[in-house]
Design a protein around this motif. Sequence first.
Motif, short mmCIF file in Angstrom:
data_model
loop_
_atom_site.label_atom_id
_atom_site.label_comp_id
_atom_site.label_asym_id
_atom_site.label_seq_id
_atom_site.Cartn_x
_atom_site.Cartn_y
_atom_site.Cartn_z
N SER A 216 -14.85 -88.06 -12.70
CA SER A 216 -14.88 -86.75 -12.87
C SER A 216 -15.85 -85.62 -12.87
O SER A 216 -17.13 -86.37 -12.95
CB SER A 216 -14.66 -87.03 -14.79
OG SER A 216 -16.09 -86.90 -15.11
N LEU B 130 -17.93 -81.64 -14.06
CA LEU B 130 -17.82 -80.97 -15.15
C LEU B 130 -19.06 -80.17 -14.33
O LEU B 130 -20.01 -79.78 -14.24
CB LEU B 130 -18.81 -81.55 -16.55
CG LEU B 130 -17.99 -81.92 -17.27
CD1 LEU B 130 -17.65 -83.71 -16.59
CD2 LEU B 130 -18.67 -82.73 -18.61
N GLY C 298 -15.07 -76.12 -25.79
CA GLY C 298 -13.82 -77.08 -25.43
C GLY C 298 -13.25 -78.07 -26.24
O GLY C 298 -14.28 -78.53 -26.60
N ASN C 299 -12.43 -78.69 -26.20
CA ASN C 299 -12.08 -80.04 -26.37
C ASN C 299 -13.39 -81.33 -25.80
O ASN C 299 -14.13 -80.65 -24.68
CB ASN C 299 -11.27 -80.67 -26.34
CG ASN C 299 -9.92 -79.78 -27.10
OD1 ASN C 299 -9.72 -79.41 -28.30
ND2 ASN C 299 -8.69 -79.34 -26.12
N PRO D 41 -14.05 -83.69 -23.89
CA PRO D 41 -13.40 -83.97 -22.36
C PRO D 41 -13.19 -86.07 -22.63
O PRO D 41 -13.83 -86.27 -23.05
CB PRO D 41 -15.10 -84.45 -21.20
CG PRO D 41 -16.12 -83.82 -22.18
CD PRO D 41 -15.71 -83.24 -23.81
N LYS E 291 -13.52 -87.76 -19.66
CA LYS E 291 -14.80 -88.33 -19.28
C LYS E 291 -15.52 -87.23 -19.27
O LYS E 291 -15.83 -85.99 -18.68
CB LYS E 291 -13.89 -89.01 -17.51
CG LYS E 291 -12.48 -89.45 -18.47
CD LYS E 291 -12.37 -90.37 -16.44
CE LYS E 291 -13.17 -90.73 -15.19
NZ LYS E 291 -12.54 -91.68 -14.22
N THR E 292 -17.13 -87.63 -19.20
CA THR E 292 -18.23 -87.42 -18.99
C THR E 292 -19.09 -88.18 -17.39
O THR E 292 -19.46 -88.55 -17.95
CB THR E 292 -19.27 -86.69 -19.71
OG1 THR E 292 -19.10 -88.57 -20.55
CG2 THR E 292 -18.26 -86.07 -20.44
N THR F 32 -10.70 -75.74 -15.32
CA THR F 32 -9.85 -76.81 -14.84
C THR F 32 -9.09 -76.96 -13.83
O THR F 32 -8.09 -77.66 -13.58
CB THR F 32 -9.01 -77.40 -16.26
OG1 THR F 32 -8.28 -75.83 -16.09
CG2 THR F 32 -9.96 -76.74 -17.33
N CYS G 212 -6.32 -84.57 -12.08
CA CYS G 212 -7.54 -84.45 -12.85
C CYS G 212 -8.85 -85.26 -13.69
O CYS G 212 -9.07 -85.50 -14.22
CB CYS G 212 -6.79 -84.93 -14.52
SG CYS G 212 -7.30 -84.60 -15.86
N ASN H 164 -12.98 -80.65 -15.34
CA ASN H 164 -13.08 -80.54 -16.98
C ASN H 164 -12.02 -82.12 -18.03
O ASN H 164 -11.36 -80.14 -18.56
CB ASN H 164 -13.06 -79.25 -17.53
CG ASN H 164 -14.75 -78.95 -17.55
OD1 ASN H 164 -15.57 -79.49 -17.61
ND2 ASN H 164 -15.14 -77.78 -17.06
N PRO H 165 -11.79 -82.76 -17.76
CA PRO H 165 -10.67 -83.15 -17.88
C PRO H 165 -10.67 -83.34 -19.26
O PRO H 165 -11.31 -84.17 -20.28
CB PRO H 165 -10.88 -84.36 -17.33
CG PRO H 165 -12.70 -85.10 -16.87
CD PRO H 165 -12.38 -83.39 -16.94
N ARG I 176 -10.15 -80.68 -21.36
CA ARG I 176 -11.37 -79.82 -22.19
C ARG I 176 -10.89 -78.25 -22.62
O ARG I 176 -10.76 -77.80 -23.54
CB ARG I 176 -12.26 -79.98 -21.69
CG ARG I 176 -12.96 -81.25 -22.01
CD ARG I 176 -14.81 -79.63 -21.02
NE ARG I 176 -15.69 -79.88 -22.15
CZ ARG I 176 -16.75 -78.95 -22.51
NH1 ARG I 176 -17.19 -78.63 -20.76
NH2 ARG I 176 -17.11 -78.33 -23.41
#
Length: 462
Positions: free
Chosen positions: A62, A64, A75-76, A78, A80-81, A198, A451, A454-455, A457
């Motif tokens: 992922s 970001l 945002g929500n 994430p 994954k970071t 995204t 995906c 920013n998965p 978010r």
Amino acid sequence: MDLEFKLQSYLIDQLSQLLGGNSVSTSDGHEIDGLTPQAVVRPADLLQLSEIMRWAASKQVSLLPRGGGTRSSLGNIPLKTDVVLDMGAFDHVLDYQPADMTATVEAGMTLSSMQRQLALGGEFVPLESAQSDRSTIGGILSVGAGGPLSHTYGLPREWLIGISVMTTKGIVTKAGGKVVKNVTGYDLNKLYTGALGTLGVIVEASFKLLPREPHSGALVVSFPTVEASIAAGRKLLHTPAAPLGYHCVSSGVTNWLKHFSQPVSQELGLENREAPLCFSYFAGRAQATKRRMDEATAVLLSEGGNATYRIEGNAADEMLKWLTDTASIIKTSSTLVMKISVQPQLASSVSKECADITVLGQIPDQVVDPGFGSIRFFWSEPGNDSTQASDVDQSVLDAIQKIRAIIHRYKGSAVVENCPVGVKRQIDIWGHPPDSLELMQSIKKRFDPDCILNPGRFLGGI
């Protein structure tokens, strides 16, 4: 912890082999909602960015995207970071045509840097953002939000005429162009603006510009209530003396003004008390601006204003900057921050209905834009350090539900800009999914099939 360390070492090693060690670092200071990414990568050019995108997609890593980090909490949480994609090296003006009133810049350029360079040609781009010395053009477009002058200038997408975006396949796609009149099919400019990074990574943007006004001024007027301030503003905005922007702030927000400008506080008699205030900003030729300010003062006083303070020139621009930065300043000491958007004529009713909703017994402070129909509510942190986190979370959740129930009746939106992480895990900060969510998910799958950007978010967990 050992497994996490091995994953971090693997990612850093892989990225270092791909780009060189100078472009990769650990993620200290880049936490998002309590989650620490494994690495930070800073591509130097489009070739390196393309390599990163293709590698991440192939490895299901992922990414970001990050500009100045001023809205990294939006945002929500994430899903994954893995890797923060720092776009700071993309910070150049690529093309500026003063005669055509257009400019093309890289996405990592800060707003203040862009404005300084455009000022040499007597022009500016009508974008607004808190912390303009850190906020980048790509970040502003990704968030898609306006500022105190949105009543006049609208949102960033109104001034965007062309955009270049790097896809997860490592290919640069372009939409629009570098001239004001473009004939295109789908308006991809608007699709990318506000998508929170995204769908692709913005690398360049072209804007139409405006000439800089020779003179600016501001009025600060105290009112007995926020409602009276909003009503006066609605009337002023429908007169020939209408300002570029008009904002109302509740009494608690005036505490920040006392620290910012002692002369204003003294003139309005705020040293030992709090009072709701309104701010009006004007710009144009000196004589015309002064005349409009005179007329606006008369209107506001006739509508219940108690005292006025007049500011002109650089001091007025500084006051506008203070107002632009207010949300980010207050957010640092707030338990909950919500941004409400409704039809402008409904702002007063919404402000009144939501004013008594409490978090741990505290009512919110407000910043209201009755011309654009936006309101920010701020609930300060509890003064009692012994308050249990679970009690704070429940009180915040209750307030969010009450606010959203009210806003649903007004057919508006209510975005949670700041709240405890425990609350974020239980809500979608963007609010109820729209009817178009299925279409949005389909677009996400088409543009980012793996995906990796920013998965989770964006709205609906996109």
